[in-house]
Design a protein around this motif. Structure first.
Motif, PDB file in Angstrom:
ATOM      1  N   LEU A 123       0.835  -1.202   0.000  1.00 18.21           N
ATOM      2  CA  LEU A 123       0.000   0.000   0.000  1.00 18.21           C
ATOM      3  C   LEU A 123       0.872   1.254   0.000  1.00 18.21           C
ATOM      4  N   VAL A 145      -0.213  -0.795  -4.849  1.00 15.31           N
ATOM      5  CA  VAL A 145      -1.336   0.145  -4.829  1.00 15.31           C
ATOM      6  C   VAL A 145      -0.843   1.545  -4.503  1.00 15.31           C
ATOM      7  N   TRP A 168      -0.610  -3.665 -10.740  1.00 18.64           N
ATOM      8  CA  TRP A 168      -0.693  -2.317 -10.192  1.00 18.64           C
ATOM      9  C   TRP A 168      -2.143  -1.858 -10.146  1.00 18.64           C
ATOM     10  N   LEU A 169      -2.475  -1.060  -9.145  1.00 20.01           N
ATOM     11  CA  LEU A 169      -3.843  -0.572  -8.990  1.00 20.01           C
ATOM     12  C   LEU A 169      -3.830   0.840  -8.419  1.00 20.01           C
ATOM     13  N   SER A 171      -5.508   3.370  -6.275  1.00 19.35           N
ATOM     14  CA  SER A 171      -6.489   3.307  -5.194  1.00 19.35           C
ATOM     15  C   SER A 171      -5.967   4.036  -3.973  1.00 19.35           C
ATOM     16  N   VAL A 177      -9.640  -1.709  -4.176  1.00 17.18           N
ATOM     17  CA  VAL A 177      -9.234  -3.105  -4.302  1.00 17.18           C
ATOM     18  C   VAL A 177     -10.501  -3.952  -4.419  1.00 17.18           C
TER      19      VAL A 177
END
Length: 291
Positions: A123, A145, A168-169, A171, A177
Motif C-alpha cells: 500500500l 497500490v 498495479w492498482l 487506489s 481493491v
C-alpha cells in the motif's frame, strides 16, 4: 564554467561548487553528475582526466550543478537510483527509495521463508521498489497500490526495467481493491506517509521542496495511515496473515500497541543500524472476532 575544460578540471570545479553549496557528499555527487554527462565509468573518470569535454557536455554539467545547488535531489537530476541492488527510475511525483526501506524488504523476505508468504499487497507503493524487489528476490505474487497515477507510471516502468511481474492498482489504500480479494493476502506491506504535519517544514529542503507531500504527510501525529491500514487489514488478510510497516524513528511503541490492540500477535520491532525504530510487523490472530 569556462569552455574547453578537461575532465579533471571540470570535476574539481564541480566538487568546489557543491562543497560551497553545503552538500555533505559533494565529491561523490560531482563525480556521479560528470559520469552521467560524459557517459563514462568511475574508472574512466580518473584515468582519462586529461581528456577535453565537449562544449555541450560542459553546458549540461553546469546545468546539473545549478540544479543541485538549488537543492533538487541528486536522484531526480540523474533520473534514477539504486535500491536492493536494482535500478529504479525516479522523478518529481514519486518518493525516492531509501536505504531504510531495505530493512522492510529484507524482513519480509526473511519471514516469507518460514511462513509461506506468497500473495502480497503493498500500500502506497510509490516507485514500486518494495513489490518489485519481493517479486524479483522472493518470487512473490505482488499487487502494488498507490493513489498517484504519476507514481504508478514510474512503478510500471520500473517493473519492466527489472523484468518483474507485478500487478498495479490506482487506489486510496484499499478503497478500489476488488472486494473479491478480501481474505486472500498472506501479507500487507506499507511504507506509508509517517511525518507529522507540523514537522514537514523542518525537513531537508531536498525533501521538503521537491518530494511529493502526499508521500510524507502522516497527519497530525504521523500515525493517520497506520490507523487506517490496521483497521481494515483484518478484512484483507488470510487467517494468520502478516502486516509489515516501515515506521518513523520514534513510532515503535505506538505501532506495537496499535497492532496488539487490533488483534495481532508476535508483534515485533526491528531497529535500523543507527538503533532507531524502523520496522514493525505482526501476525493476525486466527479466527479473531470482528471488531
Amino acid at each position: 564554467m569556462k569552455k574547453n575544460k578537461t575532465i579533471a578540471n571540470a570535476l574539481l570545479e564541480g566538487k568546489h561548487r557543491l562543497q560551497l553549496a553545503g552538500k555533505d557528499n559533494y565529491a561523490f555527487e560531482a563525480e556521479l553528475l560528470l559520469m552521467e554527462v560524459c557517459q563514462i565509468s568511475r574508472v574512466q573518470l580518473f584515468t582519462h582526466g586529461e581528456k577535453m569535454i565537449l562544449p555541450e557536455e560542459e553546458a549540461r554539467y553546469n546545468d546539473y550543478l545549478n540544479q543541485r545547488e538549488s537543492n533538487r535531489p541528486l536522484q531526480y537530476i540523474l533520473g534514477q537510483c539504486e535500491f536492493m541492488g536494482l535500478p529504479f527510475y525516479v522523478g518529481e511525483g514519486v518518493l525516492i527509495p531509501r536505504g531504510d526501506t531495505e530493512l522492510l524488504v529484507e524482513t519480509v523476505l526473511s519471514m516469507s521463508k518460514e511462513n509461506n508468504i506468497q500473495q502480497v499487497i503493498d500500500l502506497g507503493t510509490g516507485s514500486g521498489c518494495i513489490p518489485i524487489c519481493l517479486a524479483h528476490y522472493g518470487k512473490m505474487n505482488c499487487l502494488g497500490v498507490d493513489i498517484s497515477p504519476k507514481a504508478l507510471s514510474f512503478a510500471r516502468k520500473n517493473a519492466e526495467k527489472n523484468q518483474a511481474v507485478v500487478e498495479w492498482l490506482e487506489s486510496d489504500l484499499f478503497d478500489k481493491v476488488p472486494p473479491s480479494w478480501k481474505g486472500s493476502f498472506d501479507a500487507i506491506i506499507s511504507n506509508p506517509p509517517y511525518i507529522a504535519k507540523a514537522e514537514i517544514g523542518t525537513l531537508m529542503p531536498e525533501v521538503r521542496d521537491f518530494e511529493p507531500k502526499n508521500a510524507l504527510d502522516g497527519g497530525e501525529d504521523g500515525l493517520a495511515f497506520y490507523q487506517r491500514i490496521i483497521k481494515d487489514s483484518r478484512h484483507w488478510l488470510k487467517n494468520g496473515g502478516w502486516l509489515f510497516f516501515e515506521i518513523g524513528y520514534d513510532q515503535g511503541k505506538a505501532l506495537l500497541s496499535m497492532m496488539m490492540e487490533a488483534g495481532f500477535s508476535q508483534c515485533t520491532l526491528r531497529k535500523d543500524l543507527a538503533g532507531l525504530d524502523r520496522v514493525v510487523f505482526g501476525k493476525l490472530k486466527e479466527n479473531i472476532d470482528e471488531v
